[in-house]
Design an enzyme around this catalytic site. Structure first.
Site, PDB file in Angstrom:
ATOM      1  N   ASN A 152       5.696 -23.899 -37.866  1.00  0.00           N
ATOM      2  CA  ASN A 152       4.895 -24.626 -36.826  1.00  0.00           C
ATOM      3  C   ASN A 152       5.663 -24.906 -35.575  1.00  0.00           C
ATOM      4  OD1 ASN A 152       2.073 -25.455 -36.178  1.00  0.00           O
ATOM      5  ND2 ASN A 152       3.459 -27.326 -35.897  1.00  0.00           N
ATOM      6  N   GLU A 153       5.378 -24.183 -34.520  1.00  0.00           N
ATOM      7  CA  GLU A 153       6.102 -24.684 -33.273  1.00  0.00           C
ATOM      8  C   GLU A 153       7.561 -24.726 -33.407  1.00  0.00           C
ATOM      9  OE1 GLU A 153       2.501 -27.247 -31.067  1.00  0.00           O
ATOM     10  OE2 GLU A 153       4.076 -28.411 -32.089  1.00  0.00           O
ATOM     11  N   GLU A 311      -3.498 -23.829 -30.650  1.00  0.00           N
ATOM     12  CA  GLU A 311      -3.751 -25.200 -30.700  1.00  0.00           C
ATOM     13  C   GLU A 311      -4.240 -25.398 -29.160  1.00  0.00           C
ATOM     14  OE1 GLU A 311      -0.989 -27.826 -32.118  1.00  0.00           O
ATOM     15  OE2 GLU A 311      -0.367 -26.754 -33.809  1.00  0.00           O
TER      16      GLU A 311
END
Length: 672
Positions: A152-153, A311
């Site tokens: 994630n990211e 997101e």
């Protein structure tokens, strides 16, 4: 391979991060009921669940995740299943304290948040691949899983680690890049300040030091850090492909918000689906421009194909000094603007607003106030909108204008000891992008060595660093008949940050027909007057014509009478040079002239200022998105046989009404 749009979803994907482990199990049934009410068809699961899945090294408990995936599948909700490797559990760091990161000052960081690991740690890599393999083996054939969400990211909090393990990995990366120390010393210019290296072991990461560090050293470090994280991503991807070769993989990029840790041009080809996170800045009065620019860049990273907004927020975020809520209609306008720019999926962080933890004040699809809230009603309405836009899925954008975007150039421009510390890459590029956005001109982003044949107009607002191949590619574009416009301080250095000698703008002197012998950067708040009543900020330089014609000159200061904007016929094309940053009105007028000469037109004539117009092209129809940012609404001409998709109604009298602060999407059949 051709990048698919969001897989396993017949229309536009809609949903967000779902973290049921944060809630009692009796709430899960309510979650899926409300998801169906809102039109949710895709959720990301398991992003931060490592500690619950693997309570001790090599010991797994999948019972909770089994029930979650089964429940979602039963209710027709697809899953983007994440590897939870962005947040290793506490037991891992107790067993492997050497995996914790070290900052530039030599300070060791502790666990207790997320992404608190060294990207070069062998222990972390082993643990991450182990949990990825366990997930792939168990859920690779689960009918709910349509996509893998890797990590994630990447690099959001640990883009750099300066520990000894990272130092050794950096040296290995340098050996591969340069092969021998003589080549490295030449590339880094180490005769300066006695920095010559006689042994690979002498090379360290650019840790805190007493004076300005070597720019070539710093630049290679940035390249290494991006590649090191990419190697983690691709290692997890290969594990998952081995377990389930038919399931595509993605990870969420962050292309805006001054996040510049990763070279996404290198990352994009390694992923099956391109995804991005985008959040508004409370200090940006025109955040709709940031949304557009982000979407155009992500679509370009996807090779022009659709992508997934992984997101964004329904309202306020939690990480800015002041986190503002969105105004009436903003949630809908934001989401549809992303779809207009190529998103085939709209997802939020997160589904249900958290009661505890670092992000408890971050908005969600289901806010703390529950369903009796404006956000919830907007979320349900957006779900209906996206269902109405199902046929848009898979359509693409078309652009005849491209802006050159390069992470190497960005990193190099913002290194210390530049002629001006005021220069910010993102601001420079946005300053040129804004007039095009206001004019409704479609824009792609390209790397310097890209295929430029689809374009009429190429803009390079800031290309401080460019290698010989990139410079030759841009020059050839103009020579073949294209229109090229270059911003100040471009072409100045090569790929090793070595100044191109003989005068500025270095690599582009001949193409632009100018030569600068000295730079005159402006002080903060200082301006320089331009012919015609405009002004410039940040920069000026002593330009001498060498074949070009002066279009505008400085009219005050030490450079009064010196050309500030030039035009040069080159080969079959034209090359412009802009040796300052003109004020918005002056730059708008200049780019309007440049576009006109290049034959570049807005995507739709007759659209009032402040109404965003974007076209996605389908197999047999065009989809015209119109978004009103003025609050006044507008009437826009459309094809006589068009249909407005959000209402399902045919348009009347060859035009469509855009209500104040709202959006419409018009299908225009295309003949032939």
């Amino acid at each position: 391979m051709t990048k698919p749009s969001v897989p396993g979803i017949p229309g536009i994907a809609y949903g967000g991060d779902y973290n049921p482990e944060q809630w009692p199990e009796e709430i899960w049934a309510e979650d899926v009921r409300l998801m169906r009410e809102a039109g949710v068809n895709l959720v990301s699961v398991n992003i931060f669940s490592w500690a619950l899945l693997e309570p001790a090294e090599g010991e797994y408990d999948f019972s909770r995740l089994d029930r979650i995936l089964d429940l979602l599948h039963t209710h027709g909700i697809a899953v983007d299943l994440a590897t939870p490797t962005a947040a290793p559990p506490a037991w891992f760091f107790k067993a492997h304290p050497e995996a914790l990161p070290v900052d530039r000052d030599g300070r060791g960081l502790s666990y207790g948040s997320r992404q608190t690991f060294c990207p070069s740690s062998p222990a972390y890599r082993r643990a991450a691949l182990r949990i990825a393999r366990a997930l792939g083996d168990r859920y690779g054939s689960h009918p709910a899983v349509v996509m893998w969400h890797i990590h994630n990211e990447y690099g959001c909090h640990n883009a750099e680690c300066f520990c000894d393990t990272s130092a050794e990995a950096f040296r290995g990366w340098l050996r591969t890049r340069y092969q021998d120390l003589a080549t490295l010393n030449a590339a880094w210019g180490t005769t300066f300040w006695s920095q010559w290296y006689y042994s690979w072991d002498e090379i360290l990461p650019p840790r805190a030091t007493g004076a300005v560090p070597n720019p070539a050293h710093r630049l290679d470090w940035r390249r290494f850090c991006s590649d090191e994280l990419l190697s983690l991503c691709t290692a997890e991807r290969e594990v998952l492909r081995g377990a389930a070769p038919g399931i595509p993989a993605t990870t969420n990029f962050m292309v805006m918000h001054n996040f510049d840790a990763l070279d996404y041009w290198r990352w994009a080809p390694e992923l099956d689906v391109i995804s991005n996170d985008h959040y508004l800045r409370s200090t940006d009065p025109e955040s709709e421009i940031d949304i557009a620019m982000s979407g155009d860049l992500v679509r370009s990273l996807a090779g022009g194909r659709p992508w997934l907004l992984m997101e964004h927020s329904t309202g306020a975020v939690n990480w800015q000094p002041v986190n503002r809520a969105k105004t009436a209609g903003e949630l809908r306008r934001n989401a549809l603007a992303h779809v207009a720019r190529g998103a085939d999926g709209i997802a939020y962080f997160q589904w249900r607003a958290a009661r505890a933890g670092a992000e408890q004040w971050h908005s969600a699809m289901l806010p703390h106030a529950g369903t009796d809230s404006a956000i919830w009603h907007d979320v349900v309405r957006l779900g209906a909108d996206l269902r109405a836009l199902a046929e848009v899925r898979g359509s693409t954008g078309t652009a005849e204008t491209a802006i050159v975007w390069d992470w190497d150039a960005r990193w190099a421009l913002e290194l210390p000891s530049q002629p001006s510390a005021e220069l910010r890459y993102l601001e420079l590029v946005r300053s040129w992008y804004e007039p095009l956005w206001r004019a409704g001109v479609a824009v792609d982003f390209v790397r310097p060595d890209a295929d430029l044949s689809p374009y009429r107009l190429l803009l390079a607002p800031s290309l401080y660093l460019v290698d010989d191949a990139g410079a030759a590619n841009l020059t050839a574009f103009a020579e073949r008949g294209g229109t090229l416009a270059v911003g100040f301080h471009s072409g100045a250095v090569d790929e090793n940050c070595h100044v191109r000698l003989g005068g500025y703008p270095g690599a582009f002197r001949e193409t632009l027909g100018v030569r600068t012998d000295e730079l005159f950067p402006l002080l903060p708040g200082e301006t320089v007057a331009l012919e015609g009543g405009g002004s410039g900020v940040w920069w000026s330089e002593r330009v001498r014509l060498a074949g070009a014609q002066a279009v505008s000159s400085y009219t005050d200061g030490p450079l009064a009478g010196v050309p500030a904007i030039t035009r040069h016929g080159y080969g079959a094309g034209v090359a412009w040079y802009v040796a300052t940053l003109p004020d918005p009105d002056t730059l708008t007028a200049l780019l309007a002239r440049v576009c006109g000469e290049a034959g570049v037109a807005p995507v739709r004539a007759g659209v009032p200022r402040g109404v965003e117009a974007v076209v996605r092209r389908g197999a047999d129809a065009d989809y015209l998105f119109l978004i009103d940012h003025t609050g006044r609404g507008a009437e826009v001409p459309v094809a006589a046989d068009a249909v407005e998709l959000l209402s399902g109604k045919p348009t009347e009298r060859g035009s469509v009404s855009v209500p104040p602060g709202e959006a419409v999407v018009v299908r225009e059949p295309r003949s032939g």
